[in-house]
Scaffold this active site. Structure first.
Site, PDB file in Angstrom:
ATOM      1  CB  SER A  36      10.794  57.270   9.743  1.00 45.40           C
ATOM      2  OG  SER A  36       9.541  56.870   9.211  1.00 45.40           O
ATOM      3  CG  ASP A 337      11.522  58.666   1.297  1.00 40.44           C
ATOM      4  OD1 ASP A 337      10.301  58.570   1.512  1.00 40.44           O
ATOM      5  OD2 ASP A 337      12.379  58.531   2.196  1.00 40.44           O
ATOM      6  CG  HIS A 340       9.783  58.882   5.175  1.00 39.35           C
ATOM      7  ND1 HIS A 340      10.710  58.008   4.624  1.00 39.35           N
ATOM      8  CD2 HIS A 340       9.443  58.357   6.379  1.00 39.35           C
ATOM      9  CE1 HIS A 340      10.933  57.012   5.469  1.00 39.35           C
ATOM     10  NE2 HIS A 340      10.174  57.192   6.532  1.00 39.35           N
TER      11      HIS A 340
END
Length: 387
Positions: A36, A337, A340
């Site tokens: 990610s 978040d 991340h």
């Protein structure tokens, strides 16, 4: 002269003075594999659940480009800043249709692991089917390569001016296990993770890649998602930054094995340039010096997008969920978040690692786009700064 101005001056001298004896970087493409921290839109295109992934919805992408793209941030990622610095367009995700791959492809998938799902399942670690692990991404790359060349010689010629970035990847192998497995149990299979990444690097070189960047993993004990499990750790486990020492020590161990494996690969493939990118110390430097670099001193470990608890993070109310607020100025935050980071943070880490990468590639800074002149994050990080 203030500390932030001093940092900016030092970095500007490094970047814009140039390396007179260097070579101009001849890169015409970048190929990215990872998770990610690099995915620019693959997971949200993976059926059946990808379109429901949080990064497919607002407020992800609110800073750049103003709409969700599948990036797990409010905007750009490190790979975006690397592409810009090398005067290349941002990479399109492999699963996006009707787009150009002329300047490279992004194969990274949010949630991906370095190890196959069967390996982790045998150790009691459950991973969703949707997250394409590293070997699946390599299969995508092989399929793509077969579409642009037909012989090893032709493929090597196609890739002679390509830069490969493998990772960072491996932190999900740890995150999925924690907190259901002890630190000792996770540490026992870290060598298998680094071996998987080393094998993938070897395969990329055998397929024609000659310049490969392999980033280490970041300090996983500093992210809000893991700090939320503070009760699983003994008193006194926090370091001077408020991060979990046990988890950060796991990152250090992980990265030490990475560097050892890459050193062996450099001997095995002397014709290739294999570079370890020190993401760990880049993030540590950013957490330590955040206030001097524009971050709010009270929010270094808190989420910009989140709610509840000391870290503004609740795993049952994720960023993007109804009623979960977003901070008014993400440039003042490092964490986005809970797992991340913000575009501003990624920019600063990119500023930290890019000069060292360019130097290792024996390129001239005169060919590097000065992306750090744009917008937020103009204060810069010194190359190879250590605590």
């Amino acid at each position: 002269m203030g500390f932030a101005r001093l940092l900016h001056l030092v970095f500007s001298l490094l970047v814009f003075a140039g390396i007179t004896n260097g070579l101009i970087c001849p890169f015409d493409s970048i190929y990215q594999l990872g998770d990610s921290f690099s995915d620019t839109g693959n997971l949200i295109r993976l059926p059946p659940d990808g379109p429901t992934f949080t990064a497919a919805h607002f407020p992800y992408g609110e800073t750049f480009p103003g709409t969700p793209t599948g990036r797990c941030s409010d905007g750009r990622l490190i790979i975006d800043f690397i592409a810009t610095a090398l005067n290349l367009p941002l990479l399109n995700p492999y699963l996006q249709q009707n787009v150009s791959f002329r300047h490279g492809v992004n194969f990274a998938v949010a949630g991906a692991t370095a190890l196959d799902r069967s390996f982790l399942a045998a150790r009691g670690v459950q991973v969703s089917d949707i997250h394409s692990h590293l070997s699946a991404q390599l299969n995508w790359f092989r399929t793509y390569l077969g579409s642009i060349c037909s012989t090893p010689k032709e493929c090597s010629n196609k890739l002679k001016n390509a830069l490969f970035i493998l990772g960072n990847i491996g932190n999900n192998d740890v995150n999925y296990a924690f907190p259901n497995r002890t630190i000792e149990e996770i540490r026992a299979y870290v060598p298998f993770i680094t071996e998987a990444v080393a094998n993938a690097t070897r395969e990329i070189i055998r397929l024609g890649g000659s310049r490969v960047i392999v980033p280490g993993i970041f300090p996983i004990g500093c992210v809000a998602r893991n700090l939320n499990f503070l009760n699983f750790f003994p008193d006194g486990d926090k370091d001077d930054l408020g991060c979990l020492s046990s988890l950060n020590n796991l990152s250090i161990y992980f990265n030490s094995l990475f560097q050892r494996a890459l050193a062996s690969l450099s001997i095995e493939f002397p014709q290739a340039v294999i570079i370890y990118a020190d993401y760990y110390n880049a993030w540590r430097f950013l957490f330590r010096n955040g206030p001097a670099l524009g971050s709010n001193s009270t929010s270094l470990l808190k989420c910009c997008c989140g709610i509840g608890g000391p870290y503004n993070y609740d795993p049952d109310r994720e960023c993007g969920s109804r009623g979960v607020p977003v901070c008014p100025n993400p440039t003042q935050y490092i964490q986005w978040d809970g797992t991340h980071f913000t575009q501003a943070a990624y920019r600063r880490v990119a500023e930290y690692v890019i000069p060292g990468i360019i130097k290792a590639l024996k390129c001239s800074y005169s060919n590097i786009q000065p992306f750090l002149r744009e917008g937020e994050g103009r204060q810069a990080l010194r190359l190879n700064e250590r605590e």
